[in-house]
Design a protein around this motif. Structure first.
Motif, PDB file in Angstrom:
ATOM      1  N   HIS A 144     -16.201  -4.962   2.961  1.00 33.21           N
ATOM      2  CA  HIS A 144     -17.216  -4.168   2.282  1.00 33.21           C
ATOM      3  C   HIS A 144     -18.410  -3.882   3.170  1.00 33.21           C
ATOM      4  N   TRP A 145     -18.904  -4.939   3.799  1.00 35.56           N
ATOM      5  CA  TRP A 145     -20.090  -4.752   4.636  1.00 35.56           C
ATOM      6  C   TRP A 145     -19.765  -3.943   5.880  1.00 35.56           C
ATOM      7  N   GLY A 146     -18.498  -4.013   6.299  1.00 34.95           N
ATOM      8  CA  GLY A 146     -18.069  -3.149   7.398  1.00 34.95           C
ATOM      9  C   GLY A 146     -18.201  -1.676   7.008  1.00 34.95           C
ATOM     10  N   LEU A 147     -17.802  -1.376   5.760  1.00 34.15           N
ATOM     11  CA  LEU A 147     -17.930   0.005   5.283  1.00 34.15           C
ATOM     12  C   LEU A 147     -19.399   0.428   5.210  1.00 34.15           C
ATOM     13  N   ILE A 148     -20.246  -0.519   4.770  1.00 40.63           N
ATOM     14  CA  ILE A 148     -21.689  -0.219   4.732  1.00 40.63           C
ATOM     15  C   ILE A 148     -22.171   0.123   6.136  1.00 40.63           C
ATOM     16  N   TRP A 149     -21.747  -0.711   7.096  1.00 39.62           N
ATOM     17  CA  TRP A 149     -22.155  -0.497   8.482  1.00 39.62           C
ATOM     18  C   TRP A 149     -21.716   0.889   8.965  1.00 39.62           C
ATOM     19  N   ASP A 150     -20.497   1.278   8.607  1.00 38.40           N
ATOM     20  CA  ASP A 150     -19.987   2.594   9.008  1.00 38.40           C
ATOM     21  C   ASP A 150     -20.816   3.729   8.425  1.00 38.40           C
ATOM     22  N   ASN A 151     -21.372   3.488   7.223  1.00 42.09           N
ATOM     23  CA  ASN A 151     -22.125   4.556   6.560  1.00 42.09           C
ATOM     24  C   ASN A 151     -23.631   4.454   6.770  1.00 42.09           C
ATOM     25  N   LEU A 152     -24.051   3.455   7.520  1.00 44.53           N
ATOM     26  CA  LEU A 152     -25.494   3.191   7.619  1.00 44.53           C
ATOM     27  C   LEU A 152     -26.247   4.395   8.180  1.00 44.53           C
ATOM     28  N   ASP A 153     -25.653   5.050   9.190  1.00 41.56           N
ATOM     29  CA  ASP A 153     -26.336   6.220   9.750  1.00 41.56           C
ATOM     30  C   ASP A 153     -26.521   7.297   8.689  1.00 41.56           C
ATOM     31  N   TYR A 154     -25.540   7.410   7.794  1.00 47.23           N
ATOM     32  CA  TYR A 154     -25.660   8.408   6.729  1.00 47.23           C
ATOM     33  C   TYR A 154     -26.799   8.043   5.769  1.00 47.23           C
ATOM     34  N   PHE A 155     -26.933   6.747   5.456  1.00 47.31           N
ATOM     35  CA  PHE A 155     -28.068   6.314   4.632  1.00 47.31           C
ATOM     36  C   PHE A 155     -29.391   6.607   5.328  1.00 47.31           C
ATOM     37  N   LEU A 156     -29.419   6.413   6.639  1.00 44.25           N
ATOM     38  CA  LEU A 156     -30.694   6.526   7.356  1.00 44.25           C
ATOM     39  C   LEU A 156     -31.124   7.971   7.559  1.00 44.25           C
ATOM     40  N   TRP A 157     -30.200   8.853   7.970  1.00 45.18           N
ATOM     41  CA  TRP A 157     -30.632  10.240   8.198  1.00 45.18           C
ATOM     42  C   TRP A 157     -29.646  11.306   7.723  1.00 45.18           C
ATOM     43  N   GLY A 158     -28.678  10.908   6.889  1.00 46.25           N
ATOM     44  CA  GLY A 158     -27.736  11.885   6.371  1.00 46.25           C
ATOM     45  C   GLY A 158     -26.895  12.491   7.480  1.00 46.25           C
ATOM     46  N   ALA A 159     -26.540  13.761   7.329  1.00 45.94           N
ATOM     47  CA  ALA A 159     -25.715  14.414   8.345  1.00 45.94           C
ATOM     48  C   ALA A 159     -26.588  15.222   9.295  1.00 45.94           C
ATOM     49  N   ALA A 160     -27.696  14.622   9.720  1.00 42.03           N
ATOM     50  CA  ALA A 160     -28.671  15.363  10.516  1.00 42.03           C
ATOM     51  C   ALA A 160     -28.084  15.804  11.849  1.00 42.03           C
ATOM     52  N   LYS A 161     -28.419  17.041  12.225  1.00 38.05           N
ATOM     53  CA  LYS A 161     -28.046  17.544  13.552  1.00 38.05           C
ATOM     54  C   LYS A 161     -29.274  18.178  14.166  1.00 38.05           C
ATOM     55  N   PHE A 162     -29.439  17.967  15.461  1.00 39.85           N
ATOM     56  CA  PHE A 162     -30.593  18.596  16.117  1.00 39.85           C
ATOM     57  C   PHE A 162     -30.261  20.026  16.498  1.00 39.85           C
ATOM     58  N   THR A 163     -31.232  20.910  16.395  1.00 42.04           N
ATOM     59  CA  THR A 163     -31.034  22.305  16.784  1.00 42.04           C
ATOM     60  C   THR A 163     -32.175  22.696  17.714  1.00 42.04           C
ATOM     61  N   ASP A 164     -32.119  23.919  18.267  1.00 42.07           N
ATOM     62  CA  ASP A 164     -33.226  24.320  19.139  1.00 42.07           C
ATOM     63  C   ASP A 164     -34.174  25.274  18.428  1.00 42.07           C
ATOM     64  N   GLN A 165     -34.054  25.303  17.105  1.00 39.92           N
ATOM     65  CA  GLN A 165     -34.934  26.170  16.332  1.00 39.92           C
ATOM     66  C   GLN A 165     -35.748  25.334  15.356  1.00 39.92           C
ATOM     67  N   PHE A 166     -36.972  25.792  15.098  1.00 32.13           N
ATOM     68  CA  PHE A 166     -37.805  25.067  14.140  1.00 32.13           C
ATOM     69  C   PHE A 166     -37.047  24.899  12.829  1.00 32.13           C
ATOM     70  N   PRO A 167     -37.034  23.795  12.121  1.00 33.56           N
ATOM     71  CA  PRO A 167     -37.714  22.546  12.477  1.00 33.56           C
ATOM     72  C   PRO A 167     -36.898  21.605  13.351  1.00 33.56           C
ATOM     73  N   TYR A 168     -36.039  22.139  14.163  1.00 36.66           N
ATOM     74  CA  TYR A 168     -35.297  21.391  15.180  1.00 36.66           C
ATOM     75  C   TYR A 168     -34.300  20.381  14.624  1.00 36.66           C
ATOM     76  N   VAL A 169     -34.108  20.380  13.334  1.00 36.35           N
ATOM     77  CA  VAL A 169     -33.114  19.477  12.771  1.00 36.35           C
ATOM     78  C   VAL A 169     -32.606  20.109  11.487  1.00 36.35           C
ATOM     79  N   GLU A 170     -31.299  19.997  11.248  1.00 37.44           N
ATOM     80  CA  GLU A 170     -30.796  20.504   9.968  1.00 37.44           C
ATOM     81  C   GLU A 170     -29.984  19.432   9.260  1.00 37.44           C
ATOM     82  N   ASN A 171     -29.828  19.619   7.967  1.00 38.32           N
ATOM     83  CA  ASN A 171     -29.096  18.664   7.140  1.00 38.32           C
ATOM     84  C   ASN A 171     -29.693  17.258   7.168  1.00 38.32           C
ATOM     85  N   LEU A 172     -31.007  17.199   7.337  1.00 39.50           N
ATOM     86  CA  LEU A 172     -31.625  15.882   7.315  1.00 39.50           C
ATOM     87  C   LEU A 172     -31.462  15.302   5.913  1.00 39.50           C
TER      88      LEU A 172
END
Ligand SMILES: Nc1ncnc2c1ncn2[C@@H]1O[C@H](COP(=O)(O)OP(=O)(O)O)[C@@H](O)[C@H]1O
Ligand SMILES: [Mg+2]
Lengths: 242, 246
Positions: free
Chosen positions: B10-38
């Motif tokens: 269970h905690w392994g699954l949490i660990w796998d999803n931790l990045d999603y909890f922290l910032w979702g499916a965020a991706k950096f872009t080169d356009q303002f606001p420089y990040v999408e799907n935060l």
């Protein structure tokens, strides 16, 4: 022409008649000491002079103008009348020097350098120039009150009002403040001082008035007043403060 | 089979999803606001920070109007503050969500309409904090300032507000903490903040609800705890500049 001319001044707080017809005139260079029991209206009286309190009847003339005349700007009027409070009321978030220079910079538009120079000079005069960059809380009560006097002088007022400037001080600090006030008096500043310090009154006051229940019931030269009070209530009062 | 047999998985699954909890499916872009799907915690924090910044200025305005001697300004702000304080935040969120299409003829992204709701809601409380903070200063401060010839506006600007705002910092932080927790309400209209990422992962993994909600509870707690302890330190540091007496 008198510097301050008070005519039949009345003030009420609701139904309570605080000032019951004060008539008083203060000449340029005169030092007037106001004494009387607590609650007799001394603070209210001097605060009417710079319009920190409103009054309902009578007139106050300052330097030849009615202080309520439409052409009198209230901020200009106040900058010509310095006031020192019992509780100092220094600005705790500003340094000692900034406390002194705030009004000259903001009201007169004095440039910062000239204001600092003036501020340091005034702080020198009250003996605190070496503390100019400290905050008020770092100073003793006596030092804070001297800063407050320097602040009051910063607009080069024609009159200084003092409302029991030494009453909140520890006894050992009273003299340092009184000495500054005595210097001012000797330099010819027009002063109205609410104080019970008889030594100060004897040394520099031209006149003492005694207030009770909103009236001036006796006035005299300091030596006569303290030696030979005429009124029963002033005799009683002097007995109590001795 | 005890919990300890499944915990590592269970905690392994949490660990796998931790990045999603922290910032979702965020991706950096080169356009303002420089990040999408935060999303996730980062989105919650962005909502809270923008919310408190907006609410500060709106609340300062409301608070100053509240203590002004101009009766129109005063009563306008009393109505505003009291109406909002008597309204549930969730209702305000719905309200702005459904109001936007009517006012502007098009839907506003859920993120924007909740942000507006947060700003409006929090500003009413900040207005009250400002009023109380100004009134709590010793009367002698205003008298000394006016007595030296400063106008009312100058006295407020240079003497009263600098002190009052400093004294209000702990209350502002309090509001910030409340708002951080309240951002979870944005979940309901589909903003992808921490609460919603939790629900999404829960729907996908089905077996680890317990661990998911423990995790996001800890995340909320850590953010709020850091803020409160910082505020306590600040309070101590600032107390020496406070005006005492009367
Ligand atoms: N804002 C106020 N409202 C009502 N009564 C007041 C107010 N300020 C002062 N007083 C009353 O007016 C009287 C005179 O006060 P004050 O001028 O401060 O006296 P003093 O300075 O001689 O001690 C006192 O009885 C006091 O209680
Ligand atoms: Mg008094």
């Amino acid at each position: 022409m008198a510097m301050i001319e008070v005519n039949d001044l009345h003030k009420w707080y609701g139904d309570f008649h605080v000032l019951k017809g004060i008539n008083e005139s203060v000449e340029q260079g005169e030092v007037l000491v106001i004494c009387g029991p607590s609650g007799s209206g001394k603070s209210t009286f001097i605060r009417c002079i710079n319009r920190l309190e409103e009054y309902q009847k009578g007139t106050i003339m300052f330097d030849g103008r009615d202080i309520h005349a439409p052409e009198v700007n209230i901020n200009t009027l106040r900058s010509e009348i310095g006031i020192v409070f019992q509780q100092f009321n220094l600005y705790p978030h500003l340094t000692v020097l900034k406390n002194v220079t705030l009004a000259p910079v903001k009201v007169k538009g004095m440039d910062k350098k000239a204001a600092d120079e003036l501020g340091l000079q005034l702080l020198h005069r009250v003996g605190i120039h070496d503390q100019a960059h400290k905050y008020p809380a770092e100073l003793s009560g006596g030092q804070q009150q001297r800063v407050a006097i320097a602040r009051g002088l910063a607009m080069e007022p024609k009159v200084m009002l003092f409302d029991e400037p030494t009453s909140a001080l520890d006894p050992e600090m009273i003299n340092e403040v009184l000495n500054v006030m005595k210097d001012l008096a000797r330099e010819g500043k027009t002063m109205l001082c609410v104080t019970h310090e008889m030594g100060f009154a004897r040394e520099v006051a031209d006149r003492v008035i005694f207030m009770d229940y909103g009236e001036v019931i006796e006035q005299n030269t300091p030596s006569e007043f303290f030696k030979n009070p005429q009124h029963e209530r002033s005799q009683q009062f002097l007995k109590e403060i001795l | 089979m005890s919990y300890w047999d499944v915990a590592p998985e269970h905690w392994g699954l949490i660990w796998d999803n931790l990045d999603y909890f922290l910032w979702g499916a965020a991706k950096f872009t080169d356009q303002f606001p420089y990040v999408e799907n935060l999303g996730g915690l980062a989105a919650s924090i962005v909502l809270a920070v923008l919310g408190i910044l907006g609410a500060f200025w709106l609340g300062l305005g409301a608070g100053l109007m509240r203590i002004s001697r101009n009766r129109f300004a005063k009563y306008t702000s009393i109505v505003y503050i009291e109406a909002i304080r008597g309204t549930p935040l969730l209702m305000l969120i719905f309200w702005f969500f459904f109001l936007a299409p009517i006012l502007m003829g098009q839907t506003l992204p859920a993120f924007h309409s909740t942000l507006i709701a947060f700003i409006v809601f929090t500003s009413a409380y900040i207005g009250e904090i400002v009023r109380a903070g100004v009134n709590a200063l010793p009367r002698g401060q205003m008298e000394a300032a006016r007595g030296s010839g400063l106008s009312h506006v100058q006295a407020m600007r240079y003497v009263i507000l600098p002190q009052a705002l400093r004294n209000m910092i702990p209350s502002f932080v309090n509001q910030f903490v409340s708002l951080t927790k309240d951002t979870s309400l944005a979940y309901i209209i589909g903003v992808n903040e921490l609460m919603r990422t939790a629900v999404q992962v829960d729907n996908r993994e089905t077996k680890i609800s317990f661990e998911i909600y423990i995790t996001i509870a800890i995340l909320y707690f850590v953010v709020c705890y850091v803020l409160t302890s910082y505020s306590r330190r600040l309070e101590k540091k600032l107390s020496r500049y406070q005006a005492r007496d009367r």
